[in-house]
Design a protein around this motif. Structure first.
Motif, PDB file in Angstrom:
ATOM      1  N   GLU A 160       5.411  -8.796   5.449  1.00  0.00           N
ATOM      2  CA  GLU A 160       3.973  -9.018   5.560  1.00  0.00           C
ATOM      3  C   GLU A 160       3.335  -7.762   6.118  1.00  0.00           C
ATOM      4  N   HIS A 161       2.286  -7.332   5.448  1.00  0.00           N
ATOM      5  CA  HIS A 161       1.560  -6.152   5.903  1.00  0.00           C
ATOM      6  C   HIS A 161       0.277  -6.603   6.565  1.00  0.00           C
ATOM      7  N   GLY A 162      -0.106  -5.858   7.583  1.00  0.00           N
ATOM      8  CA  GLY A 162      -1.397  -6.144   8.183  1.00  0.00           C
ATOM      9  C   GLY A 162      -1.248  -6.797   9.527  1.00  0.00           C
ATOM     10  N   PHE A 163      -2.278  -7.427   9.936  1.00  0.00           N
ATOM     11  CA  PHE A 163      -2.346  -7.962  11.278  1.00  0.00           C
ATOM     12  C   PHE A 163      -2.119  -9.464  11.227  1.00  0.00           C
ATOM     13  N   PRO A 164      -1.255  -9.994  12.110  1.00  0.00           N
ATOM     14  CA  PRO A 164      -0.962 -11.430  12.055  1.00  0.00           C
ATOM     15  C   PRO A 164      -2.234 -12.255  12.211  1.00  0.00           C
TER      16      PRO A 164
ATOM     17  N   GLU B 236      -8.383 -10.361  16.331  1.00  0.00           N
ATOM     18  CA  GLU B 236      -8.399  -9.752  15.011  1.00  0.00           C
ATOM     19  C   GLU B 236      -7.767  -8.368  14.930  1.00  0.00           C
ATOM     20  N   GLU B 237      -7.376  -7.806  16.044  1.00  0.00           N
ATOM     21  CA  GLU B 237      -6.758  -6.491  15.953  1.00  0.00           C
ATOM     22  C   GLU B 237      -5.994  -6.187  17.240  1.00  0.00           C
TER      23      GLU B 237
ATOM     24  N   PRO C 153      -5.795  -3.380  11.258  1.00  0.00           N
ATOM     25  CA  PRO C 153      -6.530  -4.539  10.747  1.00  0.00           C
ATOM     26  C   PRO C 153      -7.029  -4.255   9.340  1.00  0.00           C
ATOM     27  N   LEU C 154      -6.334  -4.775   8.362  1.00  0.00           N
ATOM     28  CA  LEU C 154      -6.741  -4.614   6.967  1.00  0.00           C
ATOM     29  C   LEU C 154      -8.133  -5.158   6.757  1.00  0.00           C
ATOM     30  N   HIS C 155      -8.447  -6.140   7.558  1.00  0.00           N
ATOM     31  CA  HIS C 155      -9.633  -6.936   7.305  1.00  0.00           C
ATOM     32  C   HIS C 155     -10.781  -6.518   8.199  1.00  0.00           C
TER      33      HIS C 155
ATOM     34  N   SER D 283      -6.136 -11.366   6.921  1.00  0.00           N
ATOM     35  CA  SER D 283      -5.749 -10.095   7.496  1.00  0.00           C
ATOM     36  C   SER D 283      -4.358  -9.631   7.090  1.00  0.00           C
ATOM     37  N   GLU D 284      -3.661 -10.401   6.292  1.00  0.00           N
ATOM     38  CA  GLU D 284      -2.280 -10.028   6.001  1.00  0.00           C
ATOM     39  C   GLU D 284      -1.986 -10.053   4.509  1.00  0.00           C
TER      40      GLU D 284
END
Lengths: 374, 984
Positions: free
Chosen positions: B30-34, B373-374, B395-397, B925-926
């Motif tokens: 999984e990429h990104g932030f949980p 969120e980050e 944070p992708l989002h 976010s993931e």
């Protein structure tokens, strides 16, 4: 239905056929060599010159041995017309703007009556201004289009019913709704409740209701041969929509009293069930006349329908295909071939499009109704 | 009988073997932030950080690329995580009051797709414990765990509960030490009467171990009482009679002081002296943001430094009335005072500091704050406490992701230039390579997707081209918010973090992207019909942007656009920084959202489509080539724009009429029967009830005048045979929502005739690109066209522009007849070219009852045979499963369940790479990365060197592995993307 007859025609071999052509009030009689006649275009020009109507766009029709008025608009049906003459070939020429669609292949009985009475003129009883009411005379195809059939009676359990709904060309909605429900199955372990999909509602005046073959609370078992067990309502919906042009649903009717019992057709002994009258168009008792062609079983039929419902409309630009334009101008711009029964093009569309590859084989003939070039 | 029509081919064992070597489905990383993090922990020895989420996941992060994931059996929120320092074990507390012990377990080598993989260390749950309710106490909440403390020795776990009791568990066996249990009554007895005053002490709020003397812990009760408890003698050494409700406790390193934080926004410093057993007053007590009522300080840390004054860090404590809604964390040292102002809630934080007993001071080096969120990291050693960019968990989002696209085999040159451009953006967010994600705020972010950690490369903002309500320069830089001016000196806020959920102007949102990796041209298309062509430049530039407007309606009458206006341009755009710089802007009219875009850099053409039609633009000569309206005459909805409410209005009108009719009916009945209003009501209720029928689905074929039939779904350029079978040339294909496909023959000067022209020579200056409609295909089933691609004579997809001409890919077969694959929502179909007739097809919906959502032509390489590969059509359906078909035969190969069918946004966000991997959004976010290929897999294969003797799981072999205290870098499985990318 003319196929077996044409075979008979071939047997009655003669070298010359007698042609009697009629345009408005004028008759011409001439002879054609059976073997050395040319193609449709040639014949068309010949008739134009004989009737002294060069440049007038006309439709050609001929009377087959049943008295059916059948169109001549390509090489195939021209050859058929020639081969079926015994020995007289009666040609009826009409101006194109007069009667756009008097031909049909489906109205065996009715056309016979109509044509027989009026000596191949397309007038019915008491019609004085018949010419402008073609729809009254023979009738538009949709008046007697087959809308549904019960198929595969011989292979299904008696409690099931396989219904084919023909949607092509009609503007009627299919007109039914489905829902989730619980189905009761009898298993060796006892009665078991399993989820199922049921017809929940029929729309008044819709195709499903008018057939009388589907009813509310009928359980849907299969859609076009695919078992719906384990499929969600949405999946079944999508499957039905995807097959809506030729929808075959196998149901377990909630009302079992009206079930069809096995028909007498087994006596025909043919491979397929004649009761599944796909290609027998809409002759009222297809089961009775089992000939090798109409008795194609439902699989073959399904496949051919498959082709049909898949035939995507392909339009091509003139400027890219100039060589074809000349060709098609010569042709009658009205599509006079017997359209496959399940396809009807709006007139406006038919007028604006010209058949691209008029059938060269039986196979492409089926597709012709759909592949159209501009 | 019907069934055998659909019967699949019998299984051929040889084919089955090949399939196994080609295809294998794995969800890799999984990429990104949980999503929705709920707990944070840090292991200073192994330098591991763990994050727990509300869905019961635990993720451990080490060096970049080292990741372990564990998922609890129940999807219950993880409320606390504690590392068994240095052991590679951790304890988690869930919201359902269970405690779980997790362990990093070495796996055995395994065979995947015929390739031997070495043993992978994975995170596994080995034990769990549920604190039993105390007999005699009815309320189950009494034994609800509030805090956990793991002693440094890692053999005892102290549990504080809601009922005020403290329990002790042996670790790692997780067995209760009954004789150790400390109940509140025991403490209350030793309290002075005036403090006790008959009230309970409340739940245990904090447990802290004495930093110097092992076996002594501080127990803080909610009411304010703090007890220094000696575990070995079971005796309260000291009592601290706090009066204010307690939130948290922290020791000073020496053990002479501790600090308590309270719910009134204050904190107190208490001295631990051995001479008195009862300590009624703190040394000092401060409410930093007083004097007005403040919110609680949830957590406080006190870190000593070599330089002198201690560093104080705490979250919350803001003045309730004025800044009560801020998410803040304060860093304080002497006179330096900064209030970090975050955009989302603070979950937890820790400092990275020296833990060795010998050191005299904490000397914290960094502060790590987990926000909702980050993740924000603050450098505590640099004056001003700047934030540090994180190597992962980006944070992708930070702005909602609207679209993503993946580019593989990026040439190193472009790669390098992107990194340089990204470096120039330092200080802000910077973004990276293979993946591109598009955001609602009008930015394109480039991410390096070659490894396990998705790292940002470069960020491109399109907002600076346009004039928006707020000055775009503000929206660009998140660090100076307009709020800044209003803020006073106190509290000294500092905006930190890049999560910015609010878009300045929704029209800036980006919908589609296309990048040519060889010519470095980028096309970005957005919500307001804007299509921008970018070129890569290493220099700052202040060139003028060419702007064109294209009317896609083509004078169709009877339509009025009721949606948003098109974006206004900035009169004086700032000079464009190095990186991608806009060259040409095309604005579609009406300014509906762009739904499809295609770029052919070799022909200098872009094509774009909206819900009204599509256009073709020559960005080299800067002229519009073609605009075609695809609207159906009956389609009025398309004109309403995204803000339309027509449909709902129609519906509500219908419903209200129905209601009126119903009430009339019941009114009549009333006249006959008892004329009471109650009967009427009952009737009305009954009538209403009838309306709520079980879920029904209408069976109707798609009709031509369905709404939004004109939406252009896909566009594609191809050099193929459209006119006749002997002359090939540039073509443009467009597919719509109603199953129409338009094919145009293009007259591109120089192209097609030997491909001499690269950028348009001088001699062709006068020539223009022309487009002539060649074919129009109306699919009979009228389902939306999802994708169109042209296949060469061998049935392989045509190479990308420049690939063939620059010998980067084998040239397409132009000698045999080409074909075109048209994938609609219901069917996959291959047509021959130039005479469009159906060759093969697969009616997916008719067979499976699912609809095609995404398709991609993917090349699968065999895991065992070196040079064997197959072109395969990968198809994601609305049920979230993947169907793989061979090409061009369209025979089903395999099917995998991939995404839950309820996860609509996951299905919509899915993108495929060219070698059989893919990404989709598992949460806002993931990205979940998955692999369909048996060969190309990107997954973390990490090993951890520990100093503990690893009890292998009983199921594993009994071999004991010895690990050293070290964290190694991840080893990637063979990643072709990466290797071939670097050889170019």
């Amino acid at each position: 239905m003319s196929r077996p007859q044409s075979r008979i025609g071939i047997k009655l071999h003669q070298h010359v056929i007698e042609v009697k052509s009629k345009f408005e009030a004028e008759y011409r009689r001439f002879a054609l060599k059976r073997n050395s006649h040319g193609g449709f275009q040639e014949f068309y020009h010949l008739l134009q010159s004989l009737h002294l109507i060069p440049g007038v766009e006309v439709l050609l029709g001929y009377a087959d041995i049943h008295g059916d008025l059948l169109p001549i608009n390509n090489d195939d049906n021209f050859h058929k017309a020639v081969s079926s003459a015994n020995p007289l070939l009666r040609i009826i020429i009409t101006k194109k703007e007069d009667e756009p669609e008097v031909f049909g292949t489906n109205s065996l009985q009715r056309r016979k009556k109509g044509l027989g009475l009026t000596g191949l003129r397309t007038a019915t009883i008491g019609s004085t201004h018949s010419r402008h009411k073609p729809s009254l005379l023979i009738g538009q195809p949709q008046d007697f289009r087959q809308i549904s059939s019960i198929i595969d009676v011989d292979i299904l359990p008696e409690s099931h019913r396989r219904v084919r709904l023909h949607k092509h060309g009609t503007h009627k909605p299919l007109g039914f709704y489905i829902r989730d429900g619980v189905s009761v199955r009898v298993t060796p372990q006892g009665v078991e409740k399993v989820p199922g999909v049921f017809i929940s509602r029929l729309v008044r005046g819709g195709l499903a209701e008018t057939t009388g073959l589907l009813g509310v609370n009928d359980e849907i078992l299969e859609v076009n041969g695919i078992d719906v067990v384990g499929k969600s309502l949405d999946q079944v919906t999508d499957m039905m929509v995807a097959n809506s042009h030729n929808l075959i649903v196998t149901v377990k009717p909630s009302n079992q009293r009206n079930n069809v019992t096995h028909r007498v057709t087994k006596s025909s002994g043919s491979v397929g069930s004649a009761g599944s009258s796909g290609s027998a168009r809409d002759s009222p008792s297809p089961a009775a006349q089992s000939n090798p062609i109409t008795a194609s079983n439902s699989i073959a039929e399904g496949d051919s329908e498959d082709e049909e419902d898949d035939c995507d409309l392909i339009m091509e630009n003139d400027s890219l295909l100039t060589h074809q334009v000349i060709n098609s101008n010569l042709r009658d711009s009205h599509d006079l071939r017997p359209l496959p029964q399940s396809i009807s093009l709006p007139n406006s569309m038919a007028a604006s499009m010209i058949s691209n590859h008029n059938g060269n084989s039986e196979e492409s003939l089926r597709e012709d109704g759909n592949i159209i070039s501009l | 009988m019907m069934k055998f029509r659909f019967r699949r081919q019998g299984t051929d064992p040889q084919r089955e073997k090949i399939k196994q070597e080609l295809f294998a489905f794995n969800k890799t990383v999984e990429h990104g932030f949980p999503h929705q993090p709920s707990a944070l922990a840090y292991d200073p020895k192994l330098q591991f950080m763990a994050i727990g989420t509300k869905s019961g996941a635990i993720k451990i992060y080490g060096a970049p690329g080292v990741e372990f994931t564990g998922l609890h059996k129940d999807t219950t929120a993880v409320t606390q995580i504690h590392f068994l320092s240095g052991q590679g074990r951790l304890l988690s507390l869930l919201d359902d009051n269970t405690i779980h012990l997790w362990e990093l377990v070495g796996g055995n080598p395994k065979e995947v797709g015929g390739v031997r993989r070495e043993g992978v260390v994975s995170l596994q749950e080995v034990n769990s414990y549920n604190l039993p309710g105390r007999p005699g106490i009815e309320s189950c909440s009494a034994t609800r765990v509030t805090v956990l403390l793991l002693l440094k020795s890692c053999d005892l776990l102290c549990i504080g509960t809601e009922g005020g009791g403290a329990y002790f568990l042996e670790v790692p066996r997780l067995s209760l030490k009954d004789n150790q249990t400390l109940l509140q009554d025991e403490i209350s007895q030793s309290l002075p009467d005036e403090y006790r005053c008959g009230k309970a002490l409340g739940p245990v709020e904090s447990l802290q171990e004495h930093p110097q003397q092992a076996g002594k812990i501080l127990i803080g009760y909610s009411r304010g009482l703090v007890v220094l408890w000696d575990l070995s003698t079971r005796h309260a050494d000291q009592l601290f009679l706090g009066k204010q409700q307690l939130e948290s406790l922290v020791w000073e390193r020496s053990g002479n002081l501790f600090v308590s934080s309270h719910n009134d926004g204050g904190y107190s410093v208490w001295a631990v002296t051995s001479d008195q057993s009862c300590n009624p007053l703190p040394v000092s007590s401060t409410i930093p943001y007083g004097p007005f009522p403040c919110k609680a300080i949830n957590k406080i840390l006190w870190r000593t430094t070599q330089s002198g004054s201690p560093l104080l860090l705490y979250s919350g404590g803001m003045p309730r009335a004025t800044y009560g809604d801020r998410h803040c964390l304060t860093i304080q040292q002497d006179k330096d005072h900064i209030t970090l102002d975050f955009t989302s809630r603070v979950i937890d934080f820790f400092t990275v500091h020296s833990v060795e007993q010998e050191k005299e001071f904490d000397d914290p080096s960094a502060l790590v704050v987990l926000l909702e969120e980050e993740l924000v990291v603050i450098d505590l050693q640099t004056p001003g406490w700047p934030s540090l960019p994180t190597p992962y968990l980006a944070p992708l989002h930070s702005s909602a992701i609207t679209c993503s696209c993946h580019i593989s085999n990026v040439p190193p040159k472009l790669w390098e230039r992107l990194i340089n451009a990204g470096k120039a953006q330092q200080g802000r967010q910077h973004a990276h390579r293979v993946g591109g994600s598009l955001h609602e705020d009008g930015t394109v972010r480039f991410w390096d997707a070659s490894g396990v950690a998705l790292t940002p490369l470069y960020k491109l903002s399109t907002a600076n081209v346009f004039h928006t309500d707020c000055d775009p320069s503000d929206s660009q830089d998140l660090n100076d918010d307009p709020d800044m001016q209003q803020e006073e000196e106190w509290p000294p806020f500092k905006k930190v973090g890049c999560f910015d959920p609010y878009s300045d102007d929704p029209r800036l949102g980006i919908q589609k992207i296309s990048l040519c990796k060889y010519s470095n041209k980028l096309v970005v298309a957005g919500t307001a019909g804007q299509v921008i062509v970018f070129g890569l430049s290493d220099e700052r530039s202040d060139h003028l942007l060419d702007v064109s407007v294209m009317d896609l309606l083509q004078d169709r009458e009877g339509f009025t656009w009721k949606g948003h206006d098109r974006l206004d341009l900035r009169l004086k755009p700032p000079p464009f920084p190095p990186g991608f710089q806009p060259l040409v802007l095309v604005q579609c009219m009406p300014p509906a959202s762009v739904t499809a875009v295609a770029l052919h850099a070799e022909w200098n053409l872009i094509a774009f489509g909206t819900s009204h039609g599509f256009g073709l633009f020559d960005y080299h000569r800067r002229n519009a080539v073609l605009a075609r309206c695809t609207l159906h005459p009956n389609d009025s909805l398309a004109m309403e724009g995204p803000l339309s409410r027509v449909k709902s209005l129609k519906k509500s009108l219908r419903q209200s009429f129905r209601r009126i009719r119903k009430s009339r009916v019941s009114g009549k009945k009333r006249a006959i029967s008892t004329p009471t209003s109650k009967v009427q009501e009952a009737n009305a209720a009954l009538a209403e009830h009838e309306d709520v029928a079980p879920v029904q689905r209408r069976i109707e074929p798609r009709s031509a005048d369905d709404s939004l039939s004109g939406v252009v779904r896909c566009l594609c350029f191809a050099d193929t045979f459209l006119r006749d079978g002997t002359h090939h040339g540039p073509t443009l294909w467009a597919g719509t929502n109603s199953g129409s496909v338009y094919a145009y023959a293009l007259e591109v000067p120089g192209a097609g005739s030997g491909r001499m022209c690269e950028r348009g020579g001088v001699n062709e200056a006068g020539m223009c690109v022309e487009a002539v409609l060649g074919k129009e295909i109306q699919l009979m089933h009228r389902a939306p066209v999802v994708s169109i691609s042209v296949l060469d004579g061998q049935g392989k997809p045509l190479p990308d522009p420049y690939e063939a001409s620059q010998d980067l890919a084998s040239a397409p077969d132009m000698t045999n007849a080409h074909s075109v694959l048209i994938a609609s929502e219901e069917q996959l179909k291959v047509f021959s070219l130039p005479k469009v007739s159906a060759k093969t097809k697969f009616k997916l919906t008719a067979h499976e009852g699912c609809r095609v959502r995404k398709v991609a032509l993917v090349i699968f390489s065999s895991a065992t045979q070196e040079d064997y590969n197959e072109h395969t059509l990968v198809c994601l359906t609305n049920l979230g499963d993947m169907h793989l078909f061979n090409m061009p035969g369209l025979r089903p190969q395999v099917r995998y369940d991939c995404i839950r069918k309820e996860d609509i946004s996951g299905i919509a966000s899915c993108v495929f790479t060219k070698t059989g991997q893919g990404f989709y959004l598992v949460s806002p976010s993931e990205y979940e990365r998955f692999s369909l290929s048996a060969k190309v897999i990107t997954e973390p294969l990490c090993s951890v060197l520990l100093d503990r003797l690893l009890d292998c799981k009983p199921t594993n072999s009994s071999a004991v592995k010895k690990y050293k205290l070290h964290t190694s870098l991840p080893r990637l499985s063979e990643d072709r993307e990466r290797t071939s990318g670097s050889t170019m």
